[in-house]
Design a protein around this motif. Sequence first.
Motif: not given
Lengths: 295, 367
Positions: A196-200, A203, B82, B102-103, B105-107, B150-151, B154
Amino acid sequence: MKVSFPVRGTESPGRALSWWLLGPGLLWIGLLFFVPLCLVVVISFANRGTYGGIVWSFSLTNYLDLLHPLYARILGQSILLAAGTTLLCLVMGFPLAYYIARATPKHQGIWLLLVMIPFWTNFLVRTYAWMFILRTEGLLNTLLLKLGLIATPVELLYSNTAVVIGLVYGYLPFMVLPLFAALERVDRTLVEAAWDLYATRWSVFRRVILPLARPGVMAGCLLVFIPSLGAFLTPDLLGGARSMMIGNLIQHEFLVARDWPLGAAISCVLMLLVVGMMAWSLRAMTPLSRREHES
Amino acid sequence: MVEQSASIEITSLVKRHGATLAVDHVSLTVRRGEFFSLLGPSGAGKTSVLRMIAGFETPDEGTIRIDGRSMETVPPNRRPVNLVFQSYALFPHLTVAENVAFGPRMQGAPRNEIASRVRVALDMVKLSSKEERVPAQLSGGEQQRVALARALVNRPAVLLLDEPLSALDQQLRQEMQVELKSIQERAACTFVCVTHHQEEALTMSDRVAVMDQGRVLQIGSPQNLYESPTSAFVARFIGISNELRGIVRRIDGERAVVQSPDLSGDLQITLPIHIPVREGNVVTLLLRPERLRLSTAAQGLNGEQSLAGSIDKVLYSGSDRRYMVRLGERVVWNVRVPNDEFGRNGLSRGDAINVRWQISDAVVLTE
């Protein structure tokens, strides 16, 4: 401050009983494990008699002998083969353990049973079976020839490759089981949260599943690496004369060369190596488990 | 205006679990910037709807559009939403700050931008002092705030919340209701919240969709749902409701004479103009406890209706008393009156009494 309760009186018979219960186990470990271990350490500092046998005089010659390049090469090769075995087990075991951990409880039971079924047959017998598979006129070569993938038989048996194949085969369950236990505890919603937090997918694996499964990875690697390092049956049967591991060297010194002190010294070095690695990996594991226990 | 445009449009959404319809042709529109709740008992299908918006479940039929874009082929990690999980799902091996980061970073956000966004998000939930802790060192309420931060870090188009307050104790839950609403206003973000707790839904939401057995029964503002429920289920689910079922015997102008098998006499009720009723129809009369009055006088004021009964039970609750009034063999109504209404000791069991209400306060449902 000490406060005594009336219950305390019942503690002494309980404690006496617990010593009695511990007794057999302690006796067993003491007589059959600790005393022989001490003997090995003592012998490693003794000298070899002219016709075998042990001369009880203190010296460091056995350890100094070990500095010889020949021994260093065998030790290095053993570590390399054991490390390769561990890595292969990890790479092959992880997807399998992950799949089992995500299966329904009923299927989990079946899969785990399948992983453990090879243990029902003697290890020696199973290793002989590998010889039949890997030999020049063996199952694998015949198959590859029939399929036209190779023109002449490949020499697989009596090589390091054969040793690693045998070791991976033998110790894969020791990797899969602790990995399964660790992965099963990883909360599935954490995977969803990462997603949900955009991880592939990669990841999610790298940042969430792998770190949380780390205790299992460590345990599995130790359980595979340590017995692989000390293995002597597999390299003896599948490696032949070309592939000698430290276990074969120890066996050779004790039984063939009849140089007990040198064999004992090699054993001590191997033990120190293993203890050192365990200490290191336990320390590598602690930060995570400490965090888990706090709060 | 921007606020009025649609943030989420759900059309005829269906989800089957085996033979049962978990979600049964749900259609609804969530407006941009509003606090929208899906309210219903467990098994109503509300969590399924939420998980389909997040992308964890695939609809069997129907479409979901977010900001006008169809989500049909978009995986969860590409959706502009989210989810705050019921169990929070914080990463146990990461610190509070790392969890929130986390979010972004993943973006692939730049490092210094991540740091400042994490700070802003933690400020918003008032947790800046605990950013180096790991989740296990936080209380339930703090974990909830981390999950929110955390949500929100983003800046999602829509924030989805799955039973956000269910793991908290009563007092904290009431504090967080207020807190959640003010966070939503500060973040200027659309919230879609799933809850089975009617008070929670009413206090926090701009609009609520009441769901049961996979279907949406009614969508409206809390006031609208409370005062004008369109079904007995909604009336019952949202607050205590008094009911009376009967058959229309006669229509007399805008009055209907209703006979209830549970009452000895007939009841004349004045019908709201928009409800067409014919003779022989079954109607249900709904009344909220606080809309009822108790009186010893038989004659009511103008525009009032009344029923005679007797006190069956008295529940003392500090500021007011709740009387259970028996009106018939199987009809006991709940009436809430201020504590000093009938003297210091109030009424007692067996006292004859009349229940009165304003005609306009009654909700009449036809079947």
